[in-house]
Design a protein around this motif. Structure first.
Motif, PDB file in Angstrom:
ATOM      1  N   LEU A  53       7.514  11.749  -3.766  1.00  0.00           N
ATOM      2  CA  LEU A  53       6.583  11.726  -2.443  1.00  0.00           C
ATOM      3  C   LEU A  53       7.512  12.041  -1.370  1.00  0.00           C
ATOM      4  O   LEU A  53       8.576  12.092  -1.158  1.00  0.00           O
ATOM      5  N   LYS A  54       6.530  12.294  -0.427  1.00  0.00           N
ATOM      6  CA  LYS A  54       7.164  12.541   0.842  1.00  0.00           C
ATOM      7  C   LYS A  54       7.399  11.344   1.571  1.00  0.00           C
ATOM      8  O   LYS A  54       7.207  10.091   1.298  1.00  0.00           O
ATOM      9  N   GLU A  55       8.318  11.540   2.770  1.00  0.00           N
ATOM     10  CA  GLU A  55       9.026  10.345   3.280  1.00  0.00           C
ATOM     11  C   GLU A  55       7.867   9.468   3.892  1.00  0.00           C
ATOM     12  O   GLU A  55       7.860   8.316   4.027  1.00  0.00           O
ATOM     13  N   LYS A  56       6.854  10.321   4.605  1.00  0.00           N
ATOM     14  CA  LYS A  56       5.749   9.373   5.024  1.00  0.00           C
ATOM     15  C   LYS A  56       4.979   8.489   4.083  1.00  0.00           C
ATOM     16  O   LYS A  56       4.826   7.260   4.244  1.00  0.00           O
ATOM     17  N   ASP A  57       4.666   9.242   2.920  1.00  0.00           N
ATOM     18  CA  ASP A  57       3.795   8.581   1.992  1.00  0.00           C
ATOM     19  C   ASP A  57       4.758   7.313   1.270  1.00  0.00           C
ATOM     20  O   ASP A  57       4.103   6.391   1.088  1.00  0.00           O
ATOM     21  N   ALA A  58       6.035   7.595   1.303  1.00  0.00           N
ATOM     22  CA  ALA A  58       6.884   6.576   0.330  1.00  0.00           C
ATOM     23  C   ALA A  58       7.114   5.436   1.354  1.00  0.00           C
ATOM     24  O   ALA A  58       7.054   4.324   0.914  1.00  0.00           O
ATOM     25  N   ALA A  59       7.070   5.539   2.629  1.00  0.00           N
ATOM     26  CA  ALA A  59       7.231   4.417   3.775  1.00  0.00           C
ATOM     27  C   ALA A  59       6.146   3.791   3.549  1.00  0.00           C
ATOM     28  O   ALA A  59       6.077   2.598   3.739  1.00  0.00           O
ATOM     29  N   ALA A  60       4.876   4.326   3.599  1.00  0.00           N
ATOM     30  CA  ALA A  60       3.708   3.803   3.463  1.00  0.00           C
ATOM     31  C   ALA A  60       3.463   2.882   2.311  1.00  0.00           C
ATOM     32  O   ALA A  60       2.977   1.633   2.138  1.00  0.00           O
ATOM     33  N   ILE A  61       3.998   3.266   1.144  1.00  0.00           N
ATOM     34  CA  ILE A  61       3.704   2.550  -0.097  1.00  0.00           C
ATOM     35  C   ILE A  61       4.819   1.469  -0.190  1.00  0.00           C
ATOM     36  O   ILE A  61       4.363   0.250  -0.663  1.00  0.00           O
ATOM     37  N   VAL A  62       5.998   1.594   0.267  1.00  0.00           N
ATOM     38  CA  VAL A  62       6.818   0.439   0.147  1.00  0.00           C
ATOM     39  C   VAL A  62       6.492  -0.754   1.265  1.00  0.00           C
ATOM     40  O   VAL A  62       6.750  -1.813   0.928  1.00  0.00           O
ATOM     41  N   THR A  63       5.972  -0.403   2.257  1.00  0.00           N
ATOM     42  CA  THR A  63       5.597  -1.160   3.328  1.00  0.00           C
ATOM     43  C   THR A  63       4.387  -2.046   2.637  1.00  0.00           C
ATOM     44  O   THR A  63       4.202  -3.324   2.823  1.00  0.00           O
ATOM     45  N   ASN A  64       3.461  -1.286   1.998  1.00  0.00           N
ATOM     46  CA  ASN A  64       2.324  -2.130   1.337  1.00  0.00           C
ATOM     47  C   ASN A  64       2.771  -2.981   0.109  1.00  0.00           C
ATOM     48  O   ASN A  64       2.426  -4.320  -0.037  1.00  0.00           O
ATOM     49  N   MET A  93      -4.457   1.657  -8.647  1.00  0.00           N
ATOM     50  CA  MET A  93      -5.904   1.670  -8.396  1.00  0.00           C
ATOM     51  C   MET A  93      -5.916   1.209  -6.585  1.00  0.00           C
ATOM     52  O   MET A  93      -6.800   1.277  -6.052  1.00  0.00           O
ATOM     53  N   GLU A  94      -5.063  -0.070  -6.581  1.00  0.00           N
ATOM     54  CA  GLU A  94      -5.322  -0.756  -5.070  1.00  0.00           C
ATOM     55  C   GLU A  94      -4.739   0.253  -4.100  1.00  0.00           C
ATOM     56  O   GLU A  94      -5.313   0.194  -2.931  1.00  0.00           O
ATOM     57  N   LEU A  95      -3.868   1.142  -4.304  1.00  0.00           N
ATOM     58  CA  LEU A  95      -3.285   2.031  -3.339  1.00  0.00           C
ATOM     59  C   LEU A  95      -4.108   3.203  -3.209  1.00  0.00           C
ATOM     60  O   LEU A  95      -4.201   3.758  -2.098  1.00  0.00           O
ATOM     61  N   ALA A  96      -4.660   3.493  -4.360  1.00  0.00           N
ATOM     62  CA  ALA A  96      -5.892   4.746  -4.138  1.00  0.00           C
ATOM     63  C   ALA A  96      -7.052   4.151  -3.244  1.00  0.00           C
ATOM     64  O   ALA A  96      -7.619   5.196  -2.419  1.00  0.00           O
ATOM     65  N   SER A  97      -7.326   2.823  -3.515  1.00  0.00           N
ATOM     66  CA  SER A  97      -8.377   2.576  -2.389  1.00  0.00           C
ATOM     67  C   SER A  97      -8.168   2.477  -1.122  1.00  0.00           C
ATOM     68  O   SER A  97      -8.894   2.476  -0.257  1.00  0.00           O
ATOM     69  N   LYS A  98      -6.763   2.509  -0.765  1.00  0.00           N
ATOM     70  CA  LYS A  98      -6.403   2.424   0.679  1.00  0.00           C
ATOM     71  C   LYS A  98      -5.994   3.928   1.246  1.00  0.00           C
ATOM     72  O   LYS A  98      -5.361   3.927   2.127  1.00  0.00           O
ATOM     73  N   GLY A  99      -6.306   4.759   0.293  1.00  0.00           N
ATOM     74  CA  GLY A  99      -6.005   6.443   0.434  1.00  0.00           C
ATOM     75  C   GLY A  99      -4.514   6.580   0.431  1.00  0.00           C
ATOM     76  O   GLY A  99      -3.776   7.551   1.050  1.00  0.00           O
ATOM     77  N   LEU A 100      -3.612   5.779  -0.532  1.00  0.00           N
ATOM     78  CA  LEU A 100      -2.144   5.939  -0.666  1.00  0.00           C
ATOM     79  C   LEU A 100      -2.118   6.635  -2.038  1.00  0.00           C
ATOM     80  O   LEU A 100      -2.641   6.112  -3.169  1.00  0.00           O
ATOM     81  N   PRO A 101      -0.967   7.444  -2.077  1.00  0.00           N
ATOM     82  CA  PRO A 101      -0.472   8.367  -1.251  1.00  0.00           C
ATOM     83  C   PRO A 101      -1.510   9.433  -0.620  1.00  0.00           C
ATOM     84  O   PRO A 101      -2.403  10.028  -1.121  1.00  0.00           O
ATOM     85  N   GLY A 102      -1.344   9.646   0.866  1.00  0.00           N
ATOM     86  CA  GLY A 102      -2.171  10.629   1.375  1.00  0.00           C
ATOM     87  C   GLY A 102      -1.962  12.310   1.053  1.00  0.00           C
ATOM     88  O   GLY A 102      -2.948  13.050   1.303  1.00  0.00           O
TER      89      GLY A 102
END
Length: 534
Positions: A53-64, A93-102
């Motif tokens: 993962l890129k840093e932006k996607d990793a940070a968004a997933i960890v926050t979620n 599936m939950e992260l995909a519904s939120k558009g993660l990882p982008g």
């Protein structure tokens, strides 16, 4: 108190200070190992949720994940995220519904939000960005591609076009893991070309992170105009025939027992042949004209005016005499005109480059392996017997098989060895590179370490329990002589130690059990042994 605990307390009282310290240390070690095993077994089994993962996607997933209270673990490089195994699919599936990882860039989600008042230029720019982002995400899913970026250049849409020859182009930057195959590069070019209107695969450039242009030698050249295209085509033809022959010889000779190299002479000239053939005997009627004329004879007489004047001789207008009549003869004429066309045959033959002029092959066949000697019990193994070489008839049979597989047709009187050179020789043993050996050794060591780490805790617990059991068995009660009680007249007793045989009464045995119950067994055994000796 329970007799079991009484015996334990009595045993503890009989131990020395060193024995007590050893037992305490062993008990603490066993308790620690058991506690560690319990904690380790209760830990969740972490599996990979997303990797690279890129840093932006990793940070968004960890926050979620933190917002949901899900236990997670981040890899050393920060691009791998691990979660409990029973929650991997649900979280994906939950992260995909939120558009993660982008992923890199932006895709068609740029049009999810309504934007009013945008100019046509901004709309076309957003559409171009969306196509680039979607293509980059798709290319990143290929094996061997870690990341990708796509840049598309399209001609400006104008009402009055001044440059009719401007075509769209594209550039693809890929970050590869190792080496990207030619088929993968071609698939990337065709994928991008089919996603953009008017873009051809030849106008797509693919570059890797090392600055190498992967698509430099992949331009489609149907006429084989360039030297690189001709060499690549010749290599493909030679590899095809070489693999065809090796695939046929492998089941017969064995894997790695034949080496085949094919040389092809490719025709790189193009020509157009036009041929006209005339056949006089095959004439056909082109046109036919028939003309027919018919004439008949007629008699013409002069006559006067009807009336009295005409009937009066000598009067004006009287009828002429009969000899004044004219006679005309009849004539018939026929004329036929026929035009013939000579039979003509026109043949146009266009010959493109790429034809195979001739094929030759060189084949090395491994010698037969030596025949092992029979094993005799009680004797050292005898050396293997060398196998006999193949006869010329056998080699000639293999050569004919190769010739038929290549589709060669020897001319009259032509030697078969000129087409296919086949030779039997002993192959040298394959020497594995030192680096490959070290890598294999490291992989084996790593496998052993992983296997040992799984059972290390269990081995430690079993070892600690075994040591504790051995220490417990090594503890022996010190022999205590039987103490005799002499009863006095007041009912009291005075003890006197005696090593000889004594009379053992029930009263004496009860008194001994009451005073020192822990030493009863040892004392009785010693007493019985002393009695037997005496």
């Amino acid at each position: 108190m329970n007799p079991f605990f009484q015996s334990i307390v009595a045993l503890w009282g009989q131990l020395g200070i060193n024995q007590r310290v050893s037992l305490i240390v062993a008990a603490v070690a066993v308790a620690g190992v058991v506690t560690g095993l319990t904690v380790w077994s209760n830990q969740p089994d972490y599996q990979l949720l997303y990797g690279r993962l890129k840093e932006k996607d990793a940070a968004a997933i960890v926050t979620n994940l933190q917002a949901q209270g899900v236990k997670h673990r981040v890899g050393l490089n920060g691009g791998n995220i691990y979660v409990p195994a029973d929650q991997v699919h649900r979280l994906r599936m939950e992260l995909a519904s939120k558009g993660l990882p982008g992923g890199d860039g932006v895709g068609y989600e740029i049009f999810d939000k309504g934007q009013f008042g945008l100019s046509d230029f901004v709309q076309r720019t957003n559409y171009n960005r969306a196509i680039q982002g979607e293509l980059a995400r798709t290319i990143g899913q290929l094996d061997g591609v870690a990341a990708a970026r796509v840049m598309i250049v399209q001609p400006e849409n104008r009402l009055l076009l001044t440059e009719q020859g401007v075509k769209p182009t594209a550039s693809v930057f890929v970050e590869v893991n190792g080496r990207l195959e030619v088929e993968a590069v071609n698939s990337i070019r065709h994928l991008v070309a089919n996603a953009v209107q008017g873009l051809s695969p030849d106008e797509v450039a693919v570059v890797d992170q090392r600055g190498r242009v992967l698509s430099a030698d992949l331009k489609e050249d149907p006429l084989l105009g360039s030297a690189s295209s001709l060499i690549r085509y010749r290599q493909q033809v030679e590899d095809y025939f070489a693999k065809k022959i090796e695939g046929m010889l492998t089941p017969v000779l064995g894997v790695g027992q034949a080496i085949v190299r094919v040389s092809a002479d490719i025709d790189n000239e193009s020509a157009t042949l036009t041929e006209d053939k005339f056949d006089p005997e095959g004439a056909v009627i082109r046109s036919q004209t028939n003309t027919e004329d018919s004439n008949s004879s007629q008699e013409a007489r002069k006559s006067g005016v009807t009336g009295a004047t005409a009937n009066t001789p000598g009067a004006p207008g009287a009828a002429a005499p009969p000899e004044a009549a004219a006679i005309t003869n009849a004539q018939n004429r026929k004329n036929t005109t026929i035009s013939y066309e000579i039979n003509r045959k026109t043949t146009n033959v266009k010959r493109n480059p790429g034809g195979i002029k001739s094929l030759t092959a060189a084949v090395f066949v491994a010698a037969r392996p030596p025949v092992p000697a029979p094993v005799v019990a009680g004797q050292p193994p005898a050396p293997a017997t060398p196998a006999p070489a193949r006869t010329p008839a056998e080699l000639d049979g293999l050569r004919r098989i190769v010739i038929n597989a290549l589709g060669l047709k020897p001319a009259a009187g032509q030697n078969l060895e000129e087409l296919v050179s086949l030779q039997e020789t002993a192959f040298q043993p394959v020497v594995v590179d030192a680096q490959i050996q070290s890598m294999a050794k490291e992989s084996r060591v790593q496998g052993w370490i992983e296997t040992a780490s799984r059972y290390l805790a269990v081995a430690i617990a079993l070892g600690a329990f075994f040591i504790f059991f051995r220490m417990l068995r090594s503890q022996r009660l010190e022999p205590v002589p039987v103490e005799l009680l002499s009863m006095d007249g007041n009912g009291g007793g005075s003890r006197a130690a005696s090593s000889g045989p004594v009379a053992l009464t029930p009263e004496l045995l009860n008194e001994l059990i009451r005073q020192k119950p822990a030493n009863v067994g040892t004392a009785l055994r010693d007493w019985v042994a002393a009695t037997k000796r005496n």
